[in-house]
Design a protein around this motif. Structure first.
Motif, PDB file in Angstrom:
ATOM      1  N   LYS A 103     -47.867  34.536 102.602  1.00 55.26           N
ATOM      2  CA  LYS A 103     -48.009  35.060 103.979  1.00 55.26           C
ATOM      3  C   LYS A 103     -48.231  33.898 104.941  1.00 55.26           C
ATOM      4  O   LYS A 103     -47.754  33.929 106.079  1.00 55.26           O
ATOM      5  CB  LYS A 103     -49.194  36.013 104.071  1.00 55.26           C
ATOM      6  N   VAL A 141     -57.070  41.959 110.753  1.00 59.05           N
ATOM      7  CA  VAL A 141     -56.336  42.250 109.521  1.00 59.05           C
ATOM      8  C   VAL A 141     -56.459  41.025 108.610  1.00 59.05           C
ATOM      9  O   VAL A 141     -56.142  39.908 109.030  1.00 59.05           O
ATOM     10  CB  VAL A 141     -54.851  42.548 109.829  1.00 59.05           C
ATOM     11  N   LYS A 143     -55.265  39.168 105.127  1.00 59.52           N
ATOM     12  CA  LYS A 143     -54.159  39.231 104.171  1.00 59.52           C
ATOM     13  C   LYS A 143     -54.297  38.125 103.129  1.00 59.52           C
ATOM     14  O   LYS A 143     -54.390  36.947 103.495  1.00 59.52           O
ATOM     15  CB  LYS A 143     -52.818  39.055 104.884  1.00 59.52           C
ATOM     16  N   VAL A 153     -53.822  43.591 101.713  1.00 58.06           N
ATOM     17  CA  VAL A 153     -54.012  43.634 103.168  1.00 58.06           C
ATOM     18  C   VAL A 153     -55.193  44.550 103.486  1.00 58.06           C
ATOM     19  O   VAL A 153     -55.230  45.699 103.050  1.00 58.06           O
ATOM     20  CB  VAL A 153     -52.736  44.160 103.870  1.00 58.06           C
ATOM     21  N   GLU A 185     -55.384  38.049 110.907  1.00 57.05           N
ATOM     22  CA  GLU A 185     -54.360  38.345 111.898  1.00 57.05           C
ATOM     23  C   GLU A 185     -54.858  39.331 112.947  1.00 57.05           C
ATOM     24  O   GLU A 185     -55.686  40.195 112.644  1.00 57.05           O
ATOM     25  CB  GLU A 185     -53.202  38.975 111.111  1.00 57.05           C
ATOM     26  N   GLU A 186     -54.309  39.230 114.110  1.00 57.04           N
ATOM     27  CA  GLU A 186     -54.560  40.184 115.194  1.00 57.04           C
ATOM     28  C   GLU A 186     -54.080  41.570 114.750  1.00 57.04           C
ATOM     29  O   GLU A 186     -53.037  41.693 114.117  1.00 57.04           O
ATOM     30  CB  GLU A 186     -53.758  39.688 116.406  1.00 57.04           C
ATOM     31  N   PHE A 187     -54.834  42.604 115.079  1.00 56.14           N
ATOM     32  CA  PHE A 187     -54.459  43.975 114.735  1.00 56.14           C
ATOM     33  C   PHE A 187     -53.471  44.498 115.778  1.00 56.14           C
ATOM     34  O   PHE A 187     -53.688  44.348 116.976  1.00 56.14           O
ATOM     35  CB  PHE A 187     -55.715  44.848 114.718  1.00 56.14           C
ATOM     36  N   MET A 188     -52.384  45.065 115.310  1.00 62.87           N
ATOM     37  CA  MET A 188     -51.380  45.601 116.249  1.00 62.87           C
ATOM     38  C   MET A 188     -51.292  47.122 116.074  1.00 62.87           C
ATOM     39  O   MET A 188     -51.564  47.641 114.991  1.00 62.87           O
ATOM     40  CB  MET A 188     -49.998  45.009 115.949  1.00 62.87           C
ATOM     41  N   GLU A 192     -44.257  51.881 112.662  1.00 61.53           N
ATOM     42  CA  GLU A 192     -43.714  50.910 111.710  1.00 61.53           C
ATOM     43  C   GLU A 192     -42.303  51.303 111.304  1.00 61.53           C
ATOM     44  O   GLU A 192     -42.019  52.482 111.112  1.00 61.53           O
ATOM     45  CB  GLU A 192     -44.599  50.860 110.465  1.00 61.53           C
ATOM     46  N   LYS A 214     -47.222  54.772 103.479  1.00 59.50           N
ATOM     47  CA  LYS A 214     -47.924  53.977 102.460  1.00 59.50           C
ATOM     48  C   LYS A 214     -49.226  54.589 101.962  1.00 59.50           C
ATOM     49  O   LYS A 214     -49.667  54.300 100.862  1.00 59.50           O
ATOM     50  CB  LYS A 214     -48.218  52.578 103.003  1.00 59.50           C
ATOM     51  N   MET A 273     -43.341  46.212 113.418  1.00 57.65           N
ATOM     52  CA  MET A 273     -44.231  47.107 114.171  1.00 57.65           C
ATOM     53  C   MET A 273     -43.664  47.180 115.584  1.00 57.65           C
ATOM     54  O   MET A 273     -43.463  46.141 116.234  1.00 57.65           O
ATOM     55  CB  MET A 273     -45.647  46.513 114.185  1.00 57.65           C
ATOM     56  N   LEU A 282     -44.253  42.407 110.973  1.00 58.97           N
ATOM     57  CA  LEU A 282     -45.497  42.598 110.226  1.00 58.97           C
ATOM     58  C   LEU A 282     -45.461  41.757 108.967  1.00 58.97           C
ATOM     59  O   LEU A 282     -46.445  41.163 108.557  1.00 58.97           O
ATOM     60  CB  LEU A 282     -45.627  44.055 109.777  1.00 58.97           C
ATOM     61  N   GLU A 283     -44.318  41.809 108.301  1.00 62.00           N
ATOM     62  CA  GLU A 283     -44.177  41.077 107.039  1.00 62.00           C
ATOM     63  C   GLU A 283     -42.706  40.949 106.696  1.00 62.00           C
ATOM     64  O   GLU A 283     -41.864  41.710 107.189  1.00 62.00           O
ATOM     65  CB  GLU A 283     -44.867  41.834 105.897  1.00 62.00           C
TER      66      GLU A 283
HETATM   67  P1  AMP Z   1     -48.041  44.010 104.940  1.00 61.55           P
HETATM   68  O1  AMP Z   1     -48.118  43.912 103.456  1.00 61.55           O
HETATM   69  O2  AMP Z   1     -48.217  42.712 105.654  1.00 61.55           O
HETATM   70  O3  AMP Z   1     -46.862  44.804 105.421  1.00 61.55           O
HETATM   71  O4  AMP Z   1     -49.219  44.952 105.347  1.00 61.55           O
HETATM   72  C1  AMP Z   1     -49.343  46.249 104.809  1.00 61.55           C
HETATM   73  C2  AMP Z   1     -49.622  47.237 105.902  1.00 61.55           C
HETATM   74  O5  AMP Z   1     -50.795  46.860 106.613  1.00 61.55           O
HETATM   75  C3  AMP Z   1     -48.530  47.304 106.951  1.00 61.55           C
HETATM   76  O6  AMP Z   1     -47.495  48.142 106.571  1.00 61.55           O
HETATM   77  C4  AMP Z   1     -49.309  47.823 108.133  1.00 61.55           C
HETATM   78  O7  AMP Z   1     -49.475  49.227 108.039  1.00 61.55           O
HETATM   79  C5  AMP Z   1     -50.632  47.175 107.986  1.00 61.55           C
HETATM   80  N1  AMP Z   1     -50.691  45.928 108.772  1.00 61.55           N
HETATM   81  C6  AMP Z   1     -50.357  44.693 108.366  1.00 61.55           C
HETATM   82  N2  AMP Z   1     -50.515  43.792 109.349  1.00 61.55           N
HETATM   83  C7  AMP Z   1     -50.974  44.469 110.415  1.00 61.55           C
HETATM   84  C8  AMP Z   1     -51.341  44.105 111.741  1.00 61.55           C
HETATM   85  N3  AMP Z   1     -51.299  42.844 112.171  1.00 61.55           N
HETATM   86  N4  AMP Z   1     -51.769  45.073 112.574  1.00 61.55           N
HETATM   87  C9  AMP Z   1     -51.838  46.358 112.146  1.00 61.55           C
HETATM   88  N5  AMP Z   1     -51.523  46.766 110.904  1.00 61.55           N
HETATM   89  C10 AMP Z   1     -51.090  45.839 110.047  1.00 61.55           C
END
Ligand code: AMP
Ligand code: GLY
Length: 425
Positions: A103, A141, A143, A153, A185-188, A192, A214, A273, A282-283
Motif C-alpha cells: 500500500k 483509516v 492500512k 484495513v 490515510e484520510e477518511f473519505m 465505491e 464487503k 471512491m 482507494l486501492e
Molecule cells: P482497501 O483494501 O484499501 O480497498 O480498503 C478496504 C475498504 O476499506 C474499502 O473498500 C473501503 O470501504 C474502506 N476504505 C479504505 N480506504 C478508505 C478511505 N481512505 N476512506 C474511507 N474508506 C476507506
C-alpha cells in the motif's frame, strides 16, 4: 491451445467458464481448482504458491498459456518463475504486482504522479504512528502495507480506537509482517465502484463497472469479508465519472508504472471512491476482483483468450473490448458464521437447477466433492456465487435471489440486499 489457470475460488471458476468458451482452447487445467471448476477444467492438485512445481507441470504438459488468478502468487513472483522457464503467462511480474502488494508503494506512486487519492502518511515505527495520531483528524483509516486477505484495513472513529489499531497491526502483528509498515490515510466518503481493466504494459482497456458488498450483514453491517455479492454495471459510474478517470487515473497509472521501470501487464483493478470532490483511488489490485469477476465476465462479449494474448503480446490497442447492455447480480451463499467460525463439509443440493439455464450461473468459491465423487460439499466460508442476468439491475437482482433459493445446504447464509441501494438511486 492448452491453458492452465492458477487459483481455486469463484473468480477462477468464472475465468475458467469464460476461457472454456474460447474456440482456441483445446484443453484446460486448473491448479488447484475446486469441485465446480472440474466441469470446465482438469483440476491438478498443486498449490498456487508452489511456483516451481507449477512451472514443471506446465513444461511437462506443454501448456501454451497460463493465467494467474490470485494475488498471493502474483505478489510472490510466480510470473517471473514462469517467464524464466520460457512459459507464456498472463499477469504482472513481481516488480509490478507490488502495485497491490504494498500500500505504501501504491500511495507513493499516486502522489508522485498526481493520481487522485486520499492524503496519507507512512510509518515503520509504532511510536511515530501514535504521535501522528495525536493531532490527526478523525476518523482515520489504518492500512497494513502488505497483503492481509483484504482484512488489513481499519477505519477508526476516535483516537483510542486508532491507537489500538496501530498496536494490533504493528505490535501484535495481527497480519504478520504485512503490518511492519502501515499507511494512515484520510477518511473519505462516497460511493465505491470497482473498475477492472486489461493492461499490456502500454495500453489499458477498461471493463464494465461493478460494485462489491464487503460487509457480512444487511445494510453494510458486521465484519468485513472477501465480498458478499456484486452487481454490474454501477449506475453511479456515469459518463462524467468515466471521463474523469480516463483523464486522471487509468492511463496515468499504467504510464507511471512504466516510468518507474515496472511495466504492468495483466489486470489492474481500480477500487474507486466517488467523493464530492470527484473520483479518488482507494486501492489497486493486480488481478481480477472476487466476486466482481462473477458479474463482469458473464457480460463480456469478447473471446477472453484473445484479450489475454493481446496483453502478453502488447497488441491490446487492436482489441475492441465489448460488454452486453444488460445487467448482472451475484449473491454469495456463505456458511453461517463466516468470516469467523463456520462449518465445512456440508452437502449441497439444488445445483442442477441452474445447469444449462440461460442467464443463470453458479460459480464455486469453496466446494469439494464427497468421497462418492459426485456429491458437492461446502469447503469454505464463501461457498457459492449465484449470478443472474437481467435486462436491468432490478430484473437481474430478482433473478439472482430466485436462483439463490434453488440451492440449499445447512447453515446457508446470504445478504438480502445485494444491489438494493441501486433501486433507491
Ligand atoms: P482497501 O483494501 O484499501 O480497498 O480498503 C478496504 C475498504 O476499506 C474499502 O473498500 C473501503 O470501504 C474502506 N476504505 C479504505 N480506504 C478508505 C478511505 N481512505 N476512506 C474511507 N474508506 C476507506
Ligand atoms: N472484491 C474485492 C477484491 O477482490 O479485492
Amino acid at each position: 491451445m492448452k491453458v492452465l489457470i492458477v487459483g481455486s475460488g469463484g473468480r477462477e471458476h468464472a475465468i475458467a467458464w469464460k476461457v472454456a468458451q474460447s474456440p482456441k482452447v483445446t484443453k484446460l487445467y486448473c491448479a488447484p481448482g475446486n469441485a465446480g471448476i472440474c466441469e470446465f477444467a482438469e483440476c491438478v492438485p498443486i498449490g498456487a504458491m508452489e511456483f516451481e512445481r507449477l512451472a514443471a507441470f506446465a513444461r511437462e504438459n506443454q501448456i501454451d498459456f497460463t493465467i494467474i488468478g490470485m494475488d498471493d502468487p502474483l505478489v510472490g513472483g510466480i510470473v517471473d518463475v514462469f517467464e524464466a522457464a520460457g512459459l507464456k503467462v498472463f499477469g504482472p511480474r513481481k516488480n509490478a504486482a507490488i502495485l497491490e502488494g504494498s500500500k505504501a508503494f501504491s500511495k507513493d506512486l499516486m502522489k508522485k504522479y498526481n493520481i487522485p487519492t486520499a492524503s496519507y502518511e507512512t510509518f515503520d515505527c509504532a511510536q511515530d504512528a501514535y504521535r501522528y495520531l495525536e493531532t490527526a483528524k478523525m476518523p482515520v483509516v489504518l492500512k497494513a502495507d502488505g497483503l492481509a486477505l483484504g482484512k488489513g484495513v481499519l477505519i477508526c472513529s476516535h483516537l483510542e480506537e486508532a491507537k489500538a489499531g496501530v498496536k494490533e497491526l504493528m505490535e501484535d502483528k495481527k497480519f504478520g509482517t504485512a503490518g511492519n509498515r502501515i499507511v494512515i490515510e484520510e477518511f473519505m466518503t462516497g460511493r465505491e465502484v470497482s473498475v477492472l481493466s486489461f493492461v499490456d504494459g502500454k495500453t489499458i482497456k477498461i471493463m464494465t463497472s461493478a460494485q462489491d458488498h464487503k460487509r457480512a450483514g444487511d445494510g453494510d453491517t458486521g465484519l468485513n469479508t472477501g465480498g458478499m455479492g456484486t452487481f454490474s454495471p454501477s449506475p453511479f459510474y456515469t459518463e462524467e465519472v468515466d471521463a474523469f478517470c480516463r483523464k486522471y487515473i487509468y492511463q496515468a497509472t499504467v504510464d507511471a508504472m512504466a516510468a518507474e521501470g515496472r511495466e504492468f501487464k495483466g489486470i489492474i483493478f481500480f477500487g474507486l471512491m466517488l467523493t464530492e470532490q470527484g473520483p479518488r483511488v482507494l486501492e489497486y489490485n493486480a488481478r481480477f476482483g472476487d466476486p466482481e469477476t462473477q458479474v463482469v465476465l458473464p457480460r463480456m462479449k469478447n473471446d477472453i483468450m484473445e484479450v489475454f494474448e493481446a496483453c502478453v503480446d502488447q497488441t491490446l490497442d487492436q482489441v475492441n473490448l465489448q460488454f452486453e447492455d444488460h445487467a448482472a447480480v451475484c449473491v454469495v451463499l456463505a456458511s453461517k458464521g463466516y468470516p469467523v467460525h463456520y462449518e465445512k463439509g456440508l452437502p449441497i443440493s439444488g445445483l442442477e437447477r441452474l445447469k444449462g439455464k440461460d442467464g443463470y450461473y453458479v460459480f464455486h468459491a469453496g466446494t469439494k466433492f464427497a468421497e462418492d465423487g459426485t456429491t458437492f460439499l461446502t469447503n469454505g466460508g464463501r461457498v457459492l456465487g449465484v449470478t443472474a442476468l437481467g435486462e436491468d439491475l432490478k430484473a437481474a437482482r430478482k433473478n439472482a435471489y430466485k436462483a439463490a433459493e434453488w440451492i440449499s445446504f445447512e447453515n446457508k447464509y446470504m445478504r438480502h440486499d445485494i444491489g438494493k441501494a441501486i433501486d433507491e438511486a
